[in-house]
Structure formats: structure tokens, C-alpha cells
Design an enzyme around this catalytic site. Sequence first.
Site, mmCIF file in Angstrom:
data_model
loop_
_atom_site.group_PDB
_atom_site.id
_atom_site.type_symbol
_atom_site.label_atom_id
_atom_site.label_comp_id
_atom_site.label_asym_id
_atom_site.label_seq_id
_atom_site.Cartn_x
_atom_site.Cartn_y
_atom_site.Cartn_z
ATOM 1 N N HIS A 389 0.840 -1.202 0.000
ATOM 2 C CA HIS A 389 0.000 0.000 0.000
ATOM 3 C C HIS A 389 0.876 1.253 0.000
ATOM 4 O O HIS A 389 0.703 2.152 -0.828
ATOM 5 C CB HIS A 389 -0.906 -0.021 1.227
ATOM 6 C CG HIS A 389 -1.739 1.212 1.408
ATOM 7 N ND1 HIS A 389 -3.095 1.235 1.145
ATOM 8 C CD2 HIS A 389 -1.429 2.467 1.829
ATOM 9 C CE1 HIS A 389 -3.559 2.447 1.389
ATOM 10 N NE2 HIS A 389 -2.562 3.209 1.810
ATOM 11 N N GLU A 390 1.826 1.337 0.939
ATOM 12 C CA GLU A 390 2.657 2.535 1.055
ATOM 13 C C GLU A 390 3.550 2.706 -0.171
ATOM 14 O O GLU A 390 3.723 3.825 -0.673
ATOM 15 C CB GLU A 390 3.503 2.467 2.325
ATOM 16 C CG GLU A 390 2.717 2.400 3.614
ATOM 17 C CD GLU A 390 1.710 3.527 3.775
ATOM 18 O OE1 GLU A 390 1.885 4.591 3.141
ATOM 19 O OE2 GLU A 390 0.733 3.342 4.523
ATOM 20 N N HIS A 393 1.805 4.161 -3.133
ATOM 21 C CA HIS A 393 1.722 5.620 -3.084
ATOM 22 C C HIS A 393 2.935 6.233 -3.799
ATOM 23 O O HIS A 393 2.824 7.264 -4.469
ATOM 24 C CB HIS A 393 1.675 6.116 -1.649
ATOM 25 C CG HIS A 393 0.317 6.051 -1.019
ATOM 26 N ND1 HIS A 393 -0.824 6.526 -1.638
ATOM 27 C CD2 HIS A 393 -0.083 5.591 0.189
ATOM 28 C CE1 HIS A 393 -1.861 6.360 -0.838
ATOM 29 N NE2 HIS A 393 -1.443 5.785 0.265
ATOM 30 N N TYR A 404 -4.201 14.476 -3.361
ATOM 31 C CA TYR A 404 -4.643 13.715 -2.193
ATOM 32 C C TYR A 404 -5.821 14.384 -1.498
ATOM 33 O O TYR A 404 -5.730 14.777 -0.330
ATOM 34 C CB TYR A 404 -3.466 13.525 -1.236
ATOM 35 C CG TYR A 404 -3.640 12.368 -0.285
ATOM 36 C CD1 TYR A 404 -3.735 11.070 -0.751
ATOM 37 C CD2 TYR A 404 -3.712 12.573 1.083
ATOM 38 C CE1 TYR A 404 -3.883 10.003 0.127
ATOM 39 C CE2 TYR A 404 -3.863 11.519 1.970
ATOM 40 C CZ TYR A 404 -3.962 10.242 1.477
ATOM 41 O OH TYR A 404 -4.119 9.181 2.349
ATOM 42 N N GLU A 413 -5.810 6.415 -2.743
ATOM 43 C CA GLU A 413 -5.903 5.407 -1.691
ATOM 44 C C GLU A 413 -6.346 4.054 -2.239
ATOM 45 O O GLU A 413 -5.841 3.003 -1.842
ATOM 46 C CB GLU A 413 -6.854 5.871 -0.598
ATOM 47 C CG GLU A 413 -6.236 6.815 0.401
ATOM 48 C CD GLU A 413 -5.102 6.157 1.188
ATOM 49 O OE1 GLU A 413 -5.229 4.988 1.578
ATOM 50 O OE2 GLU A 413 -4.081 6.833 1.405
ATOM 51 N N ASP A 487 -11.081 13.683 6.656
ATOM 52 C CA ASP A 487 -10.481 12.645 5.809
ATOM 53 C C ASP A 487 -10.110 13.199 4.426
ATOM 54 O O ASP A 487 -10.245 12.504 3.421
ATOM 55 C CB ASP A 487 -11.425 11.441 5.682
ATOM 56 C CG ASP A 487 -10.779 10.242 4.997
ATOM 57 O OD1 ASP A 487 -9.564 10.062 5.149
ATOM 58 O OD2 ASP A 487 -11.509 9.501 4.302
ATOM 59 N N HIS A 492 -9.956 8.008 2.346
ATOM 60 C CA HIS A 492 -9.952 6.621 2.809
ATOM 61 C C HIS A 492 -11.342 5.999 2.749
ATOM 62 O O HIS A 492 -11.492 4.803 2.473
ATOM 63 C CB HIS A 492 -9.423 6.541 4.245
ATOM 64 C CG HIS A 492 -7.993 6.916 4.386
ATOM 65 N ND1 HIS A 492 -7.583 8.194 4.682
ATOM 66 C CD2 HIS A 492 -6.863 6.179 4.265
ATOM 67 C CE1 HIS A 492 -6.264 8.229 4.740
ATOM 68 N NE2 HIS A 492 -5.800 7.017 4.507
#
Length: 568
Positions: A389-390, A393, A404, A413, A487, A492
Site C-alpha cells: 500500500h505505502e 503511493h 490527495y 488510496e 479525511d 480513505h
Amino acid sequence: MKKKNVLPVAVLSSALFVGAFAPIQAHAVQPEQTPQVSTQSMAEKFEKSKGNKPIFVVEKQAEKQNASNAAAAVNHLKKNQEKYKIKNPKSNFKPGQVKKDDLGMTHVNLQQTKNGVPVEGSEVIVHYDEENTVQSVSGHFNHEVEEADISTEPTLSKTEALNKAKNEVDAPEEMSYTPTSELVIYPYNDASQLAYKVNVNFLGKDPGNWFVFVDAKSGQVIDKYNALMHANGFRSATASGLGVLGDHRKLHITHKNDKTDNLKGTQFYLYDNSHDNLDGIYTYDMKNQWGGEDFQLPGVLYSNNSASFKDDYDRAAVDAHYNSEQVYDYFLEEHDRNSLDGEGMAIKSSVHYGQDYNNAFWNGEQMTYGDGDGEFFISLSAGLDVAAHEMTHGVTSNSANLQYRFQSGALNEAFSDIFGALVDEEDWEIGEDIMGEDARQSGRTSLRSLSNPDKYAVGAEYVSYGDGSGMYPTHMDEYYDLPLSLDNGGVHINSSIINHAAYLTGEQIGKDKLGQIYYRALTVYLTPTSDFSHARQALIQSAVDIYGEGSTEAEATESGLNQVGITE
């Protein structure tokens, strides 16, 4: 009745977990005999005020071009300026990256400008097939900026803008990275202004990767958002280690003799230099510090006096190092991508960040993992899908660069979640390996679920912005119309809609083909302000490019999007 399990407040931030401009809000496709629902969201109202309009035209030109380069792309827009409603393409665009992919297609990026100054969020891509014939044109163009009379001479200095931005976000004096600033045309609230786009990146208990827009005339802060994305002499060697969950890991490391300290002798480092054309995979130790004047990210290179990394303190580093290589191998083997930027950039991770830190993040440069509080979360580096996931990005930052916030941020995301589930092939859950005992006993067995997003509840402060169910959405008629202050506009929460579309498609065609389609859409067609509707076009076109029009894969891609209510 569903049991609502809510993440603790500590993880409601703009990193891996819940705490992005979108031109046109996607409309909802309802079940048969149910009226179609559409929502004008806050993001849509914001974007409409800017005049930033999407372009996605699929067409085959009658004649092929002599070349597929920036000059040819601009000439194509000039010949078709009535169709695209773009005046003076030669003066409106600055040539950007030209990429040729493994299908033989060439993609030419053009950045919209005003008197040579970039227009934030407005890029157009001209796509050529292997015969230099224009296949499609995609992206966004801001017509209001084109028509407006905007002075592009600043009265504020770059230094003054930097200082105002740092004060606006309470940045510390010592920062991990030198702040950057560039002059842009920034469309905001029915006006387009000359502004400095300042990036301020810092650590601490509340780390930030802030983009601050400072009016280049008045010095006022126009807008800001936190883009912290949550979710020589060395010789090569191999080592063994134990991961957080007790898994035995084979590691690629290096070692050297420390001649400055006779007591140390040979040291073994979590630095992998075994991959050709890669600047290395590094794992660092933040020693449970937050980063400050005396100890900055990434920390110190993780080392040991033997090639056996099996102490309890080592385990978070073992998993971070091992998982980084697994994700690197996935993108190289499946998509021929050499590291996050495609050009072999070093892959860096830091573990033991802060104390009881219940999060992980990508800060625009590297991955950083907290140890968790030991109750709701264990060390976050334990999750292969969390690492994927990271790191995705990072891929996004170096390709579509999706802003974002709002729908573009939700896409950002979602793509990270989707590739998390593709790299960790076992299931369609994200974060199942990092949940602590308290979380599991409460019924929270993962962070998010692509197959069944609505088995988890959102935070209480988000409920009134949705359909009242208080659960993660699976369909556009459950969309949360959140303000930027919550958020980042739903990055997310609303990402679960795209996640579910990917799951539905993947169940039909398999994860390998799903990955090919979503990777192509991310790296070829999407642009910084893409929304869900634009993503639909990009995903379907990507399936057609790879597998052909009318193929099972293209139909499955469209079906997945239809089932979650994302239509043209």
C-alpha cells in the site's frame, strides 16, 4: 444487525488509515427499476468553480503522424482545437514526459500553462499507437484560466512565501527535507490566482507533507492540504531473521568491517545492493523517536553484529526489509517497473517510529512504520499488504500523481489498497496481519475489506455525510460527501467504492489480469485531478488496449464499475 467497529482516534489521520479535486461527480447506477441517483458533491462544486474540464476522447485518426512527440501532440490539438475546445495549443502547453510502453504505444504529456506558468492540476495526454496514429486524448484542461487575464509577475518573493507556508502549518525549524516552492496558476473558489505552491515536509507526533498555496501578490494563504499518504564499502550477503509474527525470513543484506571502532568489528546492515540498476533497498531505525533537531528521518541504517536478526527488537525491521523486496519484485516482474519511479530509485523504510504509533505512512520520499500500541495494532511493518500500500503511493506519486483529496485522493488510496491485495495474494483484505488482540476481539480483523467494505463502520463524525448507515460504502448511492476538513474529503472512506469495483472484476478475471489493467490506467491515463468517472474511462480503455475491445477482460472491468454505480 452488523456490529460497528470503529478505529481508535489515534489512527484517524491522513496516513494509512482514515483521518483531491474531482471535476465531475460520478453518477450512480442503481439496480433495475430503481431511479438513478446523482450527487453534486463538495468536490464537484469546488472543481466546477475552477472550470477544469475532463477530456477523454477515443478516436482513430485517418492519417498516421510522422512522429509521436511533443510537437506532433500539440499539432494534433491545434488541428482539432474545436473538438477539444482548446484555443492556441502551441502557447497553452509545455511539453512534458514522453513514454513508450510495452504495447508499443507512446504517451505524450502536455502541461497547461499561462504565460509559461503551469496551471495546477491541468494536464493533457495524447496517446499514440505503434504506427504513430493518435488513439486517444485524456486529461484535464482549464478553460477559465485560458480566457482569464492573469498577471504572472509575483510581488512576493519565494523566501517570503516559504516563511508564510511554514508558519501556516506550524512547521518546526528543523525539517527532514528542504521545503520546495514553485510558481503556479492556482484555480480556487471561482478565481484563478498566481500562487507559490510550497511543499513542507516534517516529522513529529503529527507528521506532515503539506502543500500550501500562497498568493504571489498579497501573501495570503489561499489553500493547503496534507498529502502524507497513510497506508560503499559494503559487501553483499544473505541473512536470516524472524518477522513480527514469527515467520522465518531470508534477507539480502550487506556487511563491512567498521575500522573506526575495533569493538564493533564486522557489522551487518539491512541494506540490499543485490539488484541490478536499483540504488538499493534500505531499512532504518528511528529508535522510537519522533524526529527532531538531533535525530531526523530516516534514522540510522539498521545493523547487527551478526547475520542473524532474531531479537524481538529486530522483528519490525526484518519484515520491513523483506516486504520491501517482495513489493519491488512484484512491480519489476509483473509490470517491468524498476522501483517506485521506474528508474531504480532507492527504496527506503524506517521502523520504530515514535512510541506506540498506530500508523504507517508514505511522506513523498519513503515508507515509515510505527510499532503500534500492542493492543489494537502490532508493528505495522508486519503486513505485506501494508508495505505494498505505502510503496504504491510512491508509484502513484511518480506517475498519475493523484491529488490527495476528494475523489482523486480516494483513487490514490484505492490504487494503494488494490495493489496491496494483489501483492499479498491470499485474500482481499488490507491489514489483517497487523491487528492486535483487542481489535480482533472487537471484530475488527483487518483495516479495510475489498470484498465486503461495509462490514466495518466509519467514525461517528462521518456518519451524517453518508446515507445514514455509518458503514464504509460499496456503491455510489452510499457515497460520503465529506468536506476537506474530514479525511481530506473522503480519501480513505470513498476509496472503498473503487476497491469493491476492483474486487468484482478480479473475481471474474483473476488478480494477474486485474493488476495489468489497473496498473496501465494508473501509469498511462490518469492525471492529477482525475475523478471516478475519469477512472472508469481509463480502466476500460486500459482493458481494451491489453485484451481487445469486447474481450472478457474489458467487459469484466466495465461490469465491476457498473455494479458499484460508477457509470459515464
